[in-house]
Design an enzyme around this catalytic site. Sequence first.
Site, short mmCIF file in Angstrom:
data_model
loop_
_atom_site.label_atom_id
_atom_site.label_comp_id
_atom_site.label_asym_id
_atom_site.label_seq_id
_atom_site.Cartn_x
_atom_site.Cartn_y
_atom_site.Cartn_z
N PHE B 12 0.65 -1.14 -0.05
CA PHE B 12 0.03 -0.02 -0.08
C PHE B 12 0.92 1.18 0.11
O PHE B 12 0.60 2.20 -0.54
CB PHE B 12 -0.87 -0.26 1.38
CG PHE B 12 -2.02 -0.99 1.01
CD1 PHE B 12 -3.30 -0.68 0.32
CD2 PHE B 12 -2.17 -2.13 2.12
CE1 PHE B 12 -4.12 -1.73 -0.03
CE2 PHE B 12 -3.16 -3.35 1.76
CZ PHE B 12 -4.08 -2.85 0.92
N VAL B 77 15.89 -6.40 -2.47
CA VAL B 77 17.03 -5.57 -2.11
C VAL B 77 17.68 -6.28 -0.90
O VAL B 77 16.89 -6.64 0.39
CB VAL B 77 16.42 -4.24 -1.36
CG1 VAL B 77 17.38 -3.24 -0.75
CG2 VAL B 77 16.00 -3.43 -2.64
N GLU B 169 -11.13 -12.45 11.92
CA GLU B 169 -11.68 -12.49 10.72
C GLU B 169 -11.28 -14.01 10.24
O GLU B 169 -12.18 -14.75 9.57
CB GLU B 169 -11.05 -11.58 9.74
CG GLU B 169 -11.43 -10.32 10.06
CD GLU B 169 -11.14 -9.04 9.10
OE1 GLU B 169 -9.94 -9.42 8.49
OE2 GLU B 169 -11.73 -8.26 8.95
N ASP B 298 4.41 0.11 7.75
CA ASP B 298 4.72 -0.90 8.65
C ASP B 298 6.11 -1.12 9.03
O ASP B 298 6.63 -1.40 10.21
CB ASP B 298 4.48 -2.24 8.40
CG ASP B 298 2.92 -2.62 8.18
OD1 ASP B 298 2.22 -1.70 8.43
OD2 ASP B 298 2.66 -3.82 8.05
#
Lengths: 447, 447
Positions: B12, B77, B169, B298
């Site tokens: 995102f 990377v 969930e 994050d």
Amino acid sequence: MAPHVLIIGGGFGGLTAAKSLKHAPVKVTLVDRCNHHLFAPLLYQVATSGLSTSEVATPIRSVLRKQENTRVLLDEVKDIDLENREVTLRDERPLSYEYLIVAAGAQTNYFGNLEWSSNSLGLKDLDDAIELRRRVLLAFEAAERTADDEARRKLLTFVVIGGGPTGVELAGALAELSRRTLARDFRVARPAEARIVLLEMLPRILPAFDESLAEKAARHLGELGVEVMTGEKVTSIDEDGVHVGGELLESGTVTWAAGVQARPLTARLGVALDRGGRVIVGDDCSIPGHPEAFVIGDMASFRGPEGKPLPGVAPVAMQQARSVAANIGRTLGGEARKPFSYRDKGVMATVGRSRAVLEMGRLRVDGFLAWLAWVFVHVFYLIGFRNRAFVLAEWAFSYFTYRKGARLITGRRIEAGKPARLVEPSEIDVERMQARRREEEERPPLH
Amino acid sequence: MAPHVLIIGGGFGGLTAAKSLKHAPVKVTLVDRCNHHLFAPLLYQVATSGLSTSEVATPIRSVLRKQENTRVLLDEVKDIDLENREVTLRDERPLSYEYLIVAAGAQTNYFGNLEWSSNSLGLKDLDDAIELRRRVLLAFEAAERTADDEARRKLLTFVVIGGGPTGVELAGALAELSRRTLARDFRVARPAEARIVLLEMLPRILPAFDESLAEKAARHLGELGVEVMTGEKVTSIDEDGVHVGGELLESGTVTWAAGVQARPLTARLGVALDRGGRVIVGDDCSIPGHPEAFVIGDMASFRGPEGKPLPGVAPVAMQQARSVAANIGRTLGGEARKPFSYRDKGVMATVGRSRAVLEMGRLRVDGFLAWLAWVFVHVFYLIGFRNRAFVLAEWAFSYFTYRKGARLITGRRIEAGKPARLVEPSEIDVERMQARRREEEERPPLH
């Protein structure tokens, strides 16, 4: 106590056999080592990112869930003991039967050159298709990364060996993937210049079709940008590519679609097999000397009306399954069995997104009309309403947009490759890229 | 020569950063080790067969194909050299930059108990989801094969560790999968009696939500048949199951959703990290002392208005990405940077197919309305028209039928398991099975 019918395999043959026994006074166990029935004729679409895996496969258990005389086992049959009417599953567990239907299908046949399998891939199950998709997409990604033109040419050369329907359909779909779907997605690699080569040992492709149709298919392939090479025998496949006709076709992505053989389970039966490992069955598809055991589909060698063995296609397996189920019913009812006879449904193959060839008796169709017939037949045969609806939606979407939705690389993430200099951002000339695009847009469309 | 902006990660944060730089006078390279952008909040749907992989993932290259100042590299990377403004890719190849945006996201955190990972599975990428789906479906298949009741109980016990949105969930979806979707598909195993346990160390689930909503979510979970155990700390996870509160919870399928940490790439920067391995960034998300290098999402520890670090959710990453892109533009234009400020979009979690909890500022909603809001937000944020349309169609289909289409076991086919006696066909009592079904049908529905 209802007799136990054991079916090995949940493909077109095994699944049809189970369904045909729905109202028979028997208990049915269907054993397959995969949990899904696979619509194998569309595997090439998964391999080329056109359809996602769940669109060409349905859980066998789900198809048979309302059929209460039938259970489904995810397991693998290791051995068959015809004398004692018992099969051995994984972990040496035995399972006995009163009737046996062996329908475990075929696998890729390298005709003795097993070492070729380390540098090429067959296309027989969902894992093969996912792996081929991964390799094809990774080849384009590696071509984008490298600054070495020669390495890029090798990466963007895709060789398909075998000019039957699978090879033809795969080559056509690879051409569309590179010339259309991926054409605009790269900055350095030019997918539109990818080389797709279809190799066939015989003098022409599609030997099961009439020569005029095969010629038309070859022409359609040429229009899509596929190089068709016929009459050329592969002498070896190694990490450099394919050696054919004394030359090396440099390629990192080779698909082997040149032959199949029965799964080796047939060798456990101790009965006569043909050259492809198929069981030579009687006129009711039973194993000679064992009226309670049947072999159908790609595992059976059944002589057709002209003495030729029936081809390894879905309609043969399905018709044999219905015949065997009916004969089991007759035997249980004390009636005489009826011999199996094959009703030929014809053959078809698609070339790219809007051309196909179709042969049915004396009817020969090619082009868009044949393609519509191909769509209709394939959607009609897809198991389950859900798959039909989604596959139709996918096709409509990619027909109008050329975008393919299932372009996913899963599994081991990036291939280890030889170090090469990376393209620096300064080497990417946006203006030249735009000019190239305009040029491509001005070119006449493929069809 | 336009300056080079290197973005690490296509989640995102990274993808939004690339898109936000579309009209900036820069060249952009986005590097990701996967070829797809993943809609991570719906991964649990893939793991429970509700959506297929291509519905929650889109090729990054395809999202950015029209953005001509941007190229996408499938690469990994390995190292970052802030002093020399250079990163090292796989195969030791270097790539230099003028601006760097590090957005490689998070991974599962076992808080030092790495050995637990061999008997449990995190849920952070597509391969995790495919593997969890495989294990869950194989557990039901093995339960159908075995004649050992105790083994079957263990196979049909699913433990989810971690009571945040992912755990809630996943537990709800597992309950529906077993109680609804699979309920009729087996003959011996009774999926409806599967035990689904949600473990949370804290005194309640959903600690990020208001207590009243967490209570409602726990009640919804209870109605679906999930056992919610709070205030219990896991002491170990081994092949027998989960050891918690001095007892053993026997289970063969354990999911770890109890924590994440930044990917270890942050440790290569040589700057101050928080306990979760996140980089403590400045008010413009840059690395202290390196105004040209940013860390977002994050991987970043950014103190919010109340001094609390911002949560690891998509809106934070996306808003930071836009802020960073704008600040790069300002710097190039000789303007002063603006500090990042987070606009809280609230939190939501879904419980089964028609309940959710939603908190936004002082607004708290639960039940069907919250679920509709959840559907809307998730479909709205899915990248690309195709995915949106297909996900909506899948949801509509499974909402009305409870059938889940993506129940595919791929990869290594059958797990090696301990030999056990197989259920014989004679042991399957069709009449008892039918009686049991009538009984189940007469039970009140779950909602």
